[in-house]
Scaffold this motif. Structure first.
Motif, mmCIF file in Angstrom:
data_model
loop_
_atom_site.group_PDB
_atom_site.id
_atom_site.type_symbol
_atom_site.label_atom_id
_atom_site.label_comp_id
_atom_site.label_asym_id
_atom_site.label_seq_id
_atom_site.Cartn_x
_atom_site.Cartn_y
_atom_site.Cartn_z
ATOM 1 N N THR A 75 -3.026 20.199 7.766
ATOM 2 C CA THR A 75 -4.002 20.030 8.615
ATOM 3 C C THR A 75 -3.951 18.720 9.291
ATOM 4 O O THR A 75 -4.951 18.285 10.114
ATOM 5 N N LEU A 76 -2.723 18.064 8.937
ATOM 6 C CA LEU A 76 -2.394 16.660 9.465
ATOM 7 C C LEU A 76 -3.021 15.550 8.754
ATOM 8 O O LEU A 76 -2.843 14.255 9.357
ATOM 9 N N ARG A 77 -3.842 15.834 7.702
ATOM 10 C CA ARG A 77 -4.323 14.633 6.918
ATOM 11 C C ARG A 77 -3.410 14.154 5.966
ATOM 12 O O ARG A 77 -2.596 14.831 5.517
ATOM 13 N N VAL A 78 -3.361 12.711 5.831
ATOM 14 C CA VAL A 78 -2.493 12.275 4.941
ATOM 15 C C VAL A 78 -2.922 12.592 3.398
ATOM 16 O O VAL A 78 -4.247 12.675 3.248
ATOM 17 N N LYS A 79 -1.959 12.967 2.635
ATOM 18 C CA LYS A 79 -2.156 13.385 1.488
ATOM 19 C C LYS A 79 -2.900 12.389 0.452
ATOM 20 O O LYS A 79 -2.338 11.061 0.309
ATOM 21 N N GLY A 80 -4.027 12.615 0.005
ATOM 22 C CA GLY A 80 -4.627 11.876 -1.032
ATOM 23 C C GLY A 80 -5.888 11.026 -0.053
ATOM 24 O O GLY A 80 -6.358 10.211 -0.878
ATOM 25 N N HIS A 81 -5.909 11.158 1.262
ATOM 26 C CA HIS A 81 -6.617 10.486 1.953
ATOM 27 C C HIS A 81 -7.340 11.464 3.033
ATOM 28 O O HIS A 81 -6.785 11.622 4.128
ATOM 29 N N PRO A 82 -8.552 11.925 2.574
ATOM 30 C CA PRO A 82 -9.028 12.984 3.674
ATOM 31 C C PRO A 82 -9.641 12.396 4.805
ATOM 32 O O PRO A 82 -10.046 13.148 5.579
ATOM 33 N N ARG A 83 -9.997 10.898 4.898
ATOM 34 C CA ARG A 83 -10.382 10.564 6.137
ATOM 35 C C ARG A 83 -9.276 10.016 7.221
ATOM 36 O O ARG A 83 -9.386 9.260 8.064
ATOM 37 N N ILE A 84 -7.924 10.135 6.702
ATOM 38 C CA ILE A 84 -6.829 9.527 7.364
ATOM 39 C C ILE A 84 -6.148 10.732 7.963
ATOM 40 O O ILE A 84 -5.502 11.780 7.259
ATOM 41 N N PHE A 85 -5.798 10.707 9.531
ATOM 42 C CA PHE A 85 -5.004 11.933 9.898
ATOM 43 C C PHE A 85 -3.621 11.022 10.438
ATOM 44 O O PHE A 85 -3.859 9.733 10.788
ATOM 45 N N ALA A 86 -2.765 11.845 10.365
ATOM 46 C CA ALA A 86 -1.410 11.007 10.921
ATOM 47 C C ALA A 86 -0.644 12.006 11.711
ATOM 48 O O ALA A 86 -0.593 13.310 11.386
ATOM 49 N N LEU A 87 0.004 11.578 12.995
ATOM 50 C CA LEU A 87 0.636 12.555 13.704
ATOM 51 C C LEU A 87 1.628 11.884 14.503
ATOM 52 O O LEU A 87 1.778 10.447 14.661
ATOM 53 N N GLY A 88 2.430 12.599 15.247
ATOM 54 C CA GLY A 88 3.810 11.964 16.208
ATOM 55 C C GLY A 88 4.805 11.292 15.069
ATOM 56 O O GLY A 88 5.103 11.958 13.838
ATOM 57 N N TYR A 110 0.688 -1.163 -0.141
ATOM 58 C CA TYR A 110 0.065 -0.047 -0.109
ATOM 59 C C TYR A 110 0.769 1.396 -0.075
ATOM 60 O O TYR A 110 0.170 2.106 0.057
ATOM 61 N N ARG A 111 2.138 1.213 -0.329
ATOM 62 C CA ARG A 111 2.926 2.287 -0.391
ATOM 63 C C ARG A 111 2.663 3.122 -1.504
ATOM 64 O O ARG A 111 2.584 4.310 -1.315
ATOM 65 N N GLU A 112 2.088 2.878 -2.487
ATOM 66 C CA GLU A 112 1.488 3.567 -3.684
ATOM 67 C C GLU A 112 0.117 4.402 -3.198
ATOM 68 O O GLU A 112 -0.032 5.322 -3.489
ATOM 69 N N GLN A 113 -0.583 3.855 -2.152
ATOM 70 C CA GLN A 113 -1.692 4.375 -1.763
ATOM 71 C C GLN A 113 -1.615 5.274 -0.592
ATOM 72 O O GLN A 113 -1.999 6.601 -0.541
ATOM 73 N N LEU A 114 -0.675 5.085 0.532
ATOM 74 C CA LEU A 114 -0.369 5.712 1.554
ATOM 75 C C LEU A 114 0.943 6.461 1.250
ATOM 76 O O LEU A 114 2.220 5.703 1.112
ATOM 77 N N PRO A 115 1.160 7.867 1.147
ATOM 78 C CA PRO A 115 2.439 8.549 0.595
ATOM 79 C C PRO A 115 3.574 8.265 2.062
ATOM 80 O O PRO A 115 3.347 9.070 2.852
ATOM 81 N N LEU A 116 4.387 7.442 1.748
ATOM 82 C CA LEU A 116 5.373 7.412 2.901
ATOM 83 C C LEU A 116 6.744 7.762 2.599
ATOM 84 O O LEU A 116 7.202 7.752 1.341
ATOM 85 N N ASN A 117 7.480 8.667 3.504
ATOM 86 C CA ASN A 117 8.611 8.952 3.090
ATOM 87 C C ASN A 117 10.007 7.794 3.419
ATOM 88 O O ASN A 117 9.454 6.827 3.743
ATOM 89 N N SER A 118 11.182 8.572 3.274
ATOM 90 C CA SER A 118 12.091 7.345 3.360
ATOM 91 C C SER A 118 12.006 6.715 4.968
ATOM 92 O O SER A 118 12.831 5.640 4.999
ATOM 93 N N ARG A 119 11.533 7.347 5.915
ATOM 94 C CA ARG A 119 11.651 6.925 7.341
ATOM 95 C C ARG A 119 10.407 6.247 7.487
ATOM 96 O O ARG A 119 10.202 5.831 8.798
ATOM 97 N N GLY A 120 9.481 6.002 6.448
ATOM 98 C CA GLY A 120 8.281 5.224 6.761
ATOM 99 C C GLY A 120 7.140 5.922 7.460
ATOM 100 O O GLY A 120 6.130 5.600 7.977
ATOM 101 N N GLN A 121 7.329 7.390 7.360
ATOM 102 C CA GLN A 121 6.145 8.250 8.010
ATOM 103 C C GLN A 121 5.332 8.705 6.661
ATOM 104 O O GLN A 121 5.815 8.868 5.855
ATOM 105 N N ALA A 122 4.005 8.849 7.111
ATOM 106 C CA ALA A 122 3.186 9.131 6.119
ATOM 107 C C ALA A 122 3.123 10.821 5.965
ATOM 108 O O ALA A 122 3.181 11.632 6.825
ATOM 109 N N GLU A 123 3.166 11.104 4.580
ATOM 110 C CA GLU A 123 3.186 12.416 4.261
ATOM 111 C C GLU A 123 1.948 13.203 4.459
ATOM 112 O O GLU A 123 0.932 12.633 3.813
ATOM 113 N N THR A 124 2.067 14.225 5.180
ATOM 114 C CA THR A 124 0.546 14.946 5.494
ATOM 115 C C THR A 124 0.445 16.255 4.959
ATOM 116 O O THR A 124 1.426 16.930 4.824
ATOM 117 N N ASP A 125 -0.697 16.851 4.979
ATOM 118 C CA ASP A 125 -0.637 18.442 4.697
ATOM 119 C C ASP A 125 -0.730 19.010 5.880
ATOM 120 O O ASP A 125 -0.549 18.352 7.076
#
Length: 542
Positions: A405-418, A388-403
């Protein structure tokens, strides 16, 4: 009063808004909320017998329910009310737990208050900045690692103890039809439990990366979780017991001189006193390179006054057990007799390489090796992370790329933090993976979930650096607030300010009260013991 005010400012300076009111997934197709249970299938659902406990408020049909091993395969989590929004929070650290509590504290319109489910593989929340006090004996485990069931007892938040296996998000943005998604997706747990959600919060945290050099995974101990702290404490007790009648020193090697490494070195050196030597190794030519000058100077002052040797400008090339190293040097390659497999009864050889050309390498031996450098996001360790790396944008550290507002890019129903989030500040720098950042992100994540559910505009996250704190012993710490330039509280004053600040930031009012009473009692006992020691010295003429 000034000290208390400072601590309050450091602890509570985060923004508070409590008064304000694509398509289907590529792997598991989903339709409407009612049909999703029948249409979503898990192709490799293997129940692994992990215990799953669900806890909620006694006032909200709560208690603890257990899912047996025989019932664990392909079970769907039963939300109490499918008409209300379903929020699933993965990870019960600072980001996850505090987001759940934030959602609980907000005012919700009728039938809009979401059902919140918190998932964590541990039964306890861990206040990680105070793990060092477990080694010094200053706090008890229950004070900094309360059970989730106790913390959430008076809330409507429910808790599942389990490990996340994979994710199936179904909220991908379709350029042609942005509003096509009717459900958030599904979370699959190792026990076989499947959780359908409308909104997802990724706060899985990170773990220490030990595979950086040969031998670290086998022989070095991390210091990140409650289990890590208890294991280090157990090893130290064993070494203290076995070396009680010996004249040789206990050698402890600490790899890394960031905040964690320095706090460990200071705490352990104070505990061992004249019975041990702590050798702290760092790649940089200074300790805590990103710390405020006041904190760095205070730490150097404390470390130089104790049995701590700073080995700066060195890289650890390998770690070997002395028995293994001697065996490999023998022609027959056999292990020498009397070799011990227990970590606490072995010695380890660290090969150090200097970072400056022309300098000589070093070899040192230690009874205990502690590793504090390198970490990896647990989000990248999920079974389907490569898929699902193509679905959830992860960086080289395995963290989700967010905008912002803390929403995962391309996923308006998913928030990521920490540690699960990759977010940059106004200068383009990645925000540090610290408790302070997670505290503030949880506040914004809770509010933005409220706003998203109620079709209100979301707020951009702005990190406010309130300062930095570090412990240096039972009665020593360093606190540098950002809002008073040039001020650094050291020694007992810094120690008191740090404890007050962290006491205020404990998760719930009830737990704060219990811990506060416990700390006051311990302080009173220590004061009485100190007075008695002083009076005894006066009367005996010592």
């Amino acid at each position: 009063m000034a000290l208390i005010a400072l601590s309050l400012s450091v602890a509570l300076g985060t923004v508070n808004f409590s008064g304000v009111a694509r398509r289907s997934g590529n792997f598991f197709p989903c339709s409407s909320r009612k049909l999703r249970t029948n249409l979503c299938r898990f192709s490799s659902s293997r129940g692994k017998g992990i215990r799953c406990a669900i806890s909620s408020s006694s006032k909200n049909n709560g208690g603890v329910a257990e899912i047996s091993e025989s019932e664990s395969a392909k079970r769907f989590y039963a939300w109490p009310d499918y008409k209300k929004p379903r929020v699933c929070i993965l990870g019960g650290g600072f980001g996850g737990l505090y987001t759940a509590l934030r959602l609980e504290s907000l005012f919700w319109p009728d039938n809009k208050k979401p059902q919140v489910l918190l998932v964590d593989q541990s039964e306890r929340f861990v206040f990680k900045p105070m793990l060092y006090e477990l080694l010094s004996g200053e706090v008890d485990a229950w004070e900094i690692a309360p059970r989730f069931s106790d913390l959430l007892a008076n809330t409507s938040v429910q808790f599942v103890q389990d490990k996340v296996k994979l994710l199936d998000p179904c909220d991908h943005i379709d350029v042609k039809n942005p509003k096509s998604a009717s459900c958030g997706g599904t979370v699959y747990l190792e026990s076989g439990l499947q959780i359908e959600y409308d909104w997802l919060v990724l706060a899985l945290g990170a773990e220490t990366k030990l595979d950086l050099v040969p031998g670290a995974t086998e022989y070095a101990l991390p210091f990140s979780t409650l289990r890590d702290a208890q294991r280090v404490d157990s090893q130290l007790k064993t070494l203290e017991r076995t070396n009680f009648s010996k004249k040789s020193l206990i050698h402890v090697a600490v790899v890394g001189c960031g905040y964690s490494g320095v706090e460990l070195a200071a705490t352990i050196s104070e505990r061992l006193q004249d019975r041990g030597l702590v050798q702290a190794i760092n790649l940089e030519n200074t300790i805590c390179p990103t710390a405020p000058p006041g904190n760095r100077e205070a730490a150097l002052k404390v470390l130089s006054s104790r049995n701590v040797e700073l080995l700066l400008g060195y890289i650890v090339r390998s770690i070997q057990r002395v028995d293994d190293a001697e065996t490999s040097e023998k022609p027959n390659g056999r292990r020498s007799q009397g070799a011990q497999s227990d970590l606490a009864s072995s010695r380890y050889r660290l090969e150090l390489q200097p970072t400056e050309r022309g300098s000589q390498g070093r070899t040192l031996e230690a009874d205990l090796v502690l590793w504090t450098v390198g970490s990896k996001s647990l989000l990248s360790t999920l079974e389907s992370s490569k898929t699902y790396r193509e679905q959830l944008p992860l960086n080289s550290r395995g963290q989700a790329e967010t905008d912002e507002t803390l929403r995962v890019k391309g996923h308006p129903r998913i928030f990521a933090l920490g540690d699960s989030s990759s977010l940059r500040d106004s200068n383009g720098q990645l925000l540090p993976a610290t408790a302070q950042v997670a505290f503030q992100q949880a506040d914004f994540a809770g509010w933005n979930l409220w706003a998203a559910i109620n079709n209100r505009p979301l707020l951009p996250f702005r990190f406010q650096n309130l300062g930095e704190m570090m412990t240096l012993g039972r009665n020593d710490a360093s606190v540098t607030p950002s809002f008073i330039e040039g001020l650094t509280l050291e020694g007992p004053a810094g120690h008191a300010a740090r404890k007050i600040a962290y006491l205020i930031r404990l998760p719930t009012d009830e737990h704060r009260l219990k811990v506060g009473i416990s700390w006051l009692t311990k302080s009173a006992v220590d004061s009485i013991a100190s007075i008695q020691t002083t009076l005894t010295g006066v009367f005996t003429g010592q």
